[in-house]
Motif scaffolding. Structure first.
Motif, PDB file in Angstrom:
ATOM      1  N   VAL A  35       0.697  -1.141  -0.006  1.00 58.81           N
ATOM      2  CA  VAL A  35       0.192  -0.034   0.009  1.00 58.81           C
ATOM      3  C   VAL A  35       0.987   1.285   0.029  1.00 58.81           C
ATOM      4  N   LEU A  36       2.100   1.318   0.791  1.00 56.33           N
ATOM      5  CA  LEU A  36       2.913   2.301   0.682  1.00 56.33           C
ATOM      6  C   LEU A  36       3.516   2.781  -0.717  1.00 56.33           C
ATOM      7  N   VAL A  37       3.712   1.761  -1.645  1.00 58.51           N
ATOM      8  CA  VAL A  37       3.925   2.060  -2.910  1.00 58.51           C
ATOM      9  C   VAL A  37       2.903   2.540  -3.712  1.00 58.51           C
ATOM     10  N   LYS A  38       1.587   1.811  -3.715  1.00 64.62           N
ATOM     11  CA  LYS A  38       0.493   2.343  -4.574  1.00 64.62           C
ATOM     12  C   LYS A  38      -0.016   3.567  -4.273  1.00 64.62           C
ATOM     13  N   SER A  39       0.204   3.897  -2.846  1.00 66.33           N
ATOM     14  CA  SER A  39      -0.365   5.149  -2.407  1.00 66.33           C
ATOM     15  C   SER A  39       0.381   6.379  -2.498  1.00 66.33           C
ATOM     16  N   ARG A  40       1.648   6.432  -3.010  1.00 63.43           N
ATOM     17  CA  ARG A  40       2.514   7.285  -3.131  1.00 63.43           C
ATOM     18  C   ARG A  40       2.081   8.746  -3.432  1.00 63.43           C
ATOM     19  N   PRO A  41       1.233   8.786  -4.465  1.00 59.63           N
ATOM     20  CA  PRO A  41       0.655  10.165  -4.912  1.00 59.63           C
ATOM     21  C   PRO A  41      -0.212  10.544  -3.848  1.00 59.63           C
ATOM     22  N   GLU A  42      -1.128   9.780  -3.212  1.00 54.63           N
ATOM     23  CA  GLU A  42      -1.972  10.242  -2.198  1.00 54.63           C
ATOM     24  C   GLU A  42      -1.369  10.807  -0.975  1.00 54.63           C
ATOM     25  N   ILE A  43      -0.170  10.104  -0.427  1.00 55.35           N
ATOM     26  CA  ILE A  43       0.647  10.611   0.507  1.00 55.35           C
ATOM     27  C   ILE A  43       1.269  11.951   0.298  1.00 55.35           C
ATOM     28  N   LEU A  44       1.663  12.119  -0.880  1.00 60.20           N
ATOM     29  CA  LEU A  44       2.231  13.440  -0.986  1.00 60.20           C
ATOM     30  C   LEU A  44       1.064  14.490  -0.998  1.00 60.20           C
ATOM     31  N   ARG A  45      -0.022  14.269  -1.679  1.00 58.18           N
ATOM     32  CA  ARG A  45      -1.040  15.217  -1.704  1.00 58.18           C
ATOM     33  C   ARG A  45      -1.323  15.647  -0.178  1.00 58.18           C
ATOM     34  N   VAL A  46      -1.369  14.668   0.821  1.00 61.53           N
ATOM     35  CA  VAL A  46      -1.720  15.006   2.275  1.00 61.53           C
ATOM     36  C   VAL A  46      -0.439  15.820   2.725  1.00 61.53           C
ATOM     37  N   ILE A  47       0.827  15.469   2.668  1.00 60.57           N
ATOM     38  CA  ILE A  47       1.728  16.142   2.840  1.00 60.57           C
ATOM     39  C   ILE A  47       1.670  17.670   2.311  1.00 60.57           C
ATOM     40  N   GLU A  48       1.619  17.844   1.169  1.00 56.75           N
ATOM     41  CA  GLU A  48       1.411  19.110   0.573  1.00 56.75           C
ATOM     42  C   GLU A  48       0.125  19.945   1.228  1.00 56.75           C
ATOM     43  N   LEU A  49      -0.890  19.328   1.510  1.00 54.68           N
ATOM     44  CA  LEU A  49      -1.902  20.014   2.343  1.00 54.68           C
ATOM     45  C   LEU A  49      -1.567  20.392   3.550  1.00 54.68           C
ATOM     46  N   LEU A  50      -0.640  19.693   4.361  1.00 58.24           N
ATOM     47  CA  LEU A  50      -0.144  20.163   5.558  1.00 58.24           C
ATOM     48  C   LEU A  50       0.699  21.157   5.536  1.00 58.24           C
ATOM     49  N   ILE A  51       1.664  21.431   4.393  1.00 58.41           N
ATOM     50  CA  ILE A  51       2.553  22.256   4.371  1.00 58.41           C
ATOM     51  C   ILE A  51       1.927  23.490   3.959  1.00 58.41           C
ATOM     52  N   ASP A  52       0.799  23.538   3.072  1.00 59.15           N
ATOM     53  CA  ASP A  52       0.054  24.545   2.631  1.00 59.15           C
ATOM     54  C   ASP A  52      -0.724  25.316   3.942  1.00 59.15           C
ATOM     55  N   LYS A  53      -1.305  24.484   4.852  1.00 58.29           N
ATOM     56  CA  LYS A  53      -2.067  24.834   6.121  1.00 58.29           C
ATOM     57  C   LYS A  53      -1.394  24.912   7.333  1.00 58.29           C
ATOM     58  N   MET A  54      -0.397  23.974   7.528  1.00 59.19           N
ATOM     59  CA  MET A  54       0.162  23.912   8.872  1.00 59.19           C
ATOM     60  C   MET A  54       1.631  23.721   8.737  1.00 59.19           C
ATOM     61  N   GLN A  55       2.194  24.936   8.520  1.00 55.45           N
ATOM     62  CA  GLN A  55       3.742  24.906   8.298  1.00 55.45           C
ATOM     63  C   GLN A  55       4.397  24.776   9.557  1.00 55.45           C
ATOM     64  N   SER A  56       4.054  25.203  10.617  1.00 56.61           N
ATOM     65  CA  SER A  56       4.649  25.311  11.824  1.00 56.61           C
ATOM     66  C   SER A  56       4.713  23.793  12.204  1.00 56.61           C
ATOM     67  N   ASP A  57       3.482  22.991  12.155  1.00 53.62           N
ATOM     68  CA  ASP A  57       3.557  21.497  12.683  1.00 53.62           C
ATOM     69  C   ASP A  57       4.640  20.657  11.633  1.00 53.62           C
ATOM     70  N   VAL A  58       4.435  20.978  10.330  1.00 52.60           N
ATOM     71  CA  VAL A  58       5.452  20.279   9.459  1.00 52.60           C
ATOM     72  C   VAL A  58       6.780  20.530  10.067  1.00 52.60           C
ATOM     73  N   ALA A  59       7.274  21.740  10.175  1.00 51.71           N
ATOM     74  CA  ALA A  59       8.459  22.017  10.608  1.00 51.71           C
ATOM     75  C   ALA A  59       9.066  21.414  11.813  1.00 51.71           C
ATOM     76  N   ASP A  60       8.058  21.126  12.824  1.00 51.03           N
ATOM     77  CA  ASP A  60       8.372  20.579  14.146  1.00 51.03           C
ATOM     78  C   ASP A  60       8.903  19.101  13.840  1.00 51.03           C
ATOM     79  N   LEU A  61       8.308  18.490  12.762  1.00 54.53           N
ATOM     80  CA  LEU A  61       8.756  17.087  12.634  1.00 54.53           C
ATOM     81  C   LEU A  61       9.259  16.918  10.981  1.00 54.53           C
ATOM     82  N   LEU A  62      10.371  17.830  10.890  1.00 53.94           N
ATOM     83  CA  LEU A  62      10.794  18.071   9.254  1.00 53.94           C
ATOM     84  C   LEU A  62      11.582  16.909   8.851  1.00 53.94           C
TER      85      LEU A  62
END
Length: 394
Positions: A209-236
């Motif tokens: 599943v971690l191979v097949k869902s790579r685009p979806e995982i990146l979509r969620v990470i990009e969403l977090l970077i857009d909306k919650m940069q500080s939270d992402v930076a804490d666990l960069l």
């Protein structure tokens, strides 16, 4: 829903018996009522349950509302209904398809939606890894399944489940970014360990599943970077582990990180070197991580005694500069070339400076207070958001 909080499963023999009777049996009616009860409890818990930890991203009025309206059984003192309901919803998400419970049914979609909407209530009672991987499994073919939405075409049951799972993932990630990031980083590390031993054990991981869902995982990470940069930076560092797993490294090496996944380059503590195919990221705990894309390896260095504020490779890739605003310290690191370019280069600090203290309030964006700009192969400028500059050389 029995004492363990799960939907009881029937043998296929019951399905054949019901079909032979040709009518609605008491067992079928009972299961319908059970499913309805689960959904109703899920709605009550998601809307009126007490969060185990109040989300700092919720407005104050919503936090107070949640405290006033806690329903018995969904609070911190009495959480029995929350525990049982979360287990039932998880069962509906993860249970393999059967004649009685097909893969893409309204009851399953309702459970998927409620897991996302009430995640802060269910969180303490869920297996987060299983839930996230289960949702990602439904999103593996999102691009193909959801293509008809833009054309106004009706959704198939599978596409509807995919859309619901995608929305649920977004709700979970934005409600608990740290939980999402740490759980996914743990699963990526587990997959990497499996991948290392796969050739010896003759295991094919292409269907993981971690191979097949790579685009979806990146979509969620990009969403977090857009909306919650500080939270992402804490666990960069954890985020970079996830991103590197999901990206096509051959594309990164040929086009550069900024073109393949520009969202992560917004952070001044992330830098990519096109000449050496290395990526550097600085963490809140002072760690400097160097990723070797050619060798698929990484090194973690204790670079600073405070959060790393900025990182940058020299144009030729021979040096990487790191800076910590809290520590008021700048370091130059040299990656020694290995024999014939084989193995990982050993990174060592060749020079450090105690810098002039800089206020974090010079920029409205705390993640872009300073920037490191190389003006030659051995000289870097510490560019502050207020326009002041400080030059340092190796």
């Amino acid at each position: 829903m029995h004492e363990g909080g799960q939907v009881t499963s029937d043998d296929d023999s019951y399905d054949s018996q019901d079909s032979q009777l040709g009518g609605v049996t008491p067992r079928f009616t009972s299961r319908q009522k059970q499913a309805t009860a689960i959904v109703m409890l899920g709605v009550i818990g998601a809307e009126f349950g007490q969060e185990i930890e109040v989300s700092k991203n919720k407005p104050v009025d919503q936090q107070q509302y949640g405290k006033r309206k806690v329903v018995e059984g969904f609070g911190q003192g009495n959480y029995s209904l929350a525990r049982h309901t979360s287990k039932a919803l998880t069962f509906l998400l993860l249970s393999p398809p059967t004649n009685r419970l097909p893969a893409h049914t309204p009851i399953r979609r309702a459970a998927i939606d409620l897991i996302g909407r009430g995640f802060t209530v269910w969180e303490a009672h869920l297996d987060e890894s299983a839930v996230l991987l289960g949702l990602l499994e439904l999103c593996c073919d999102a691009d193909m399944l959801l293509r008809g939405i833009s054309l106004g075409l009706p959704l198939s049951p599978a596409a509807d489940s995919c859309r619901t799972a995608r929305h649920s993932l977004s709700l979970i990630a934005t409600a608990r970014p740290a939980a999402f990031i740490t759980t996914m980083a743990k699963e990526v590390a587990r997959y990497t360990a499996m991948q290392a031993s796969a050739p010896a054990q003759n295991i094919n991981l292409n269907s993981h599943v971690l191979v097949k869902s790579r685009p979806e995982i990146l979509r969620v990470i990009e969403l977090l970077i857009d909306k919650m940069q500080s939270d992402v930076a804490d666990l960069l560092i954890e985020v970079m582990d996830i991103v590197i797993h999901c990206l096509d490294t051959s594309q990164v090496k040929s086009k550069g990180l900024g073109e393949v996944f520009p969202a992560v380059t917004r952070f001044s503590m992330v830098s990519y070197c096109a000449s050496t195919k290395r990526l550097a990221a600085g963490a809140k705990n002072g760690i400097l991580a160097i990723y070797e894309l050619r060798a698929a390896k990484s090194q973690h260095l204790p670079a600073h005694n405070g959060p790393v504020t900025a990182v940058s490779f020299s144009p030729d890739g021979k040096y990487v500069c790191s800076y910590s605003l809290e520590e008021s310290k700048l370091c130059f690191w040299q990656a020694a070339a290995t024999l014939f370019g084989m193995g990982s280069a050993q990174v060592k600090c060749v020079r450090s400076y105690n810098t002039v203290p800089i206020s974090a309030h010079v920029s409205s964006n705390p993640l872009r207070v300073v920037k490191l700009v190389w003006v030659s192969g051995k000289t870097v400028i510490l560019l502050v958001a207020d326009g002041t500059e400080h030059k340092y050389s190796i």
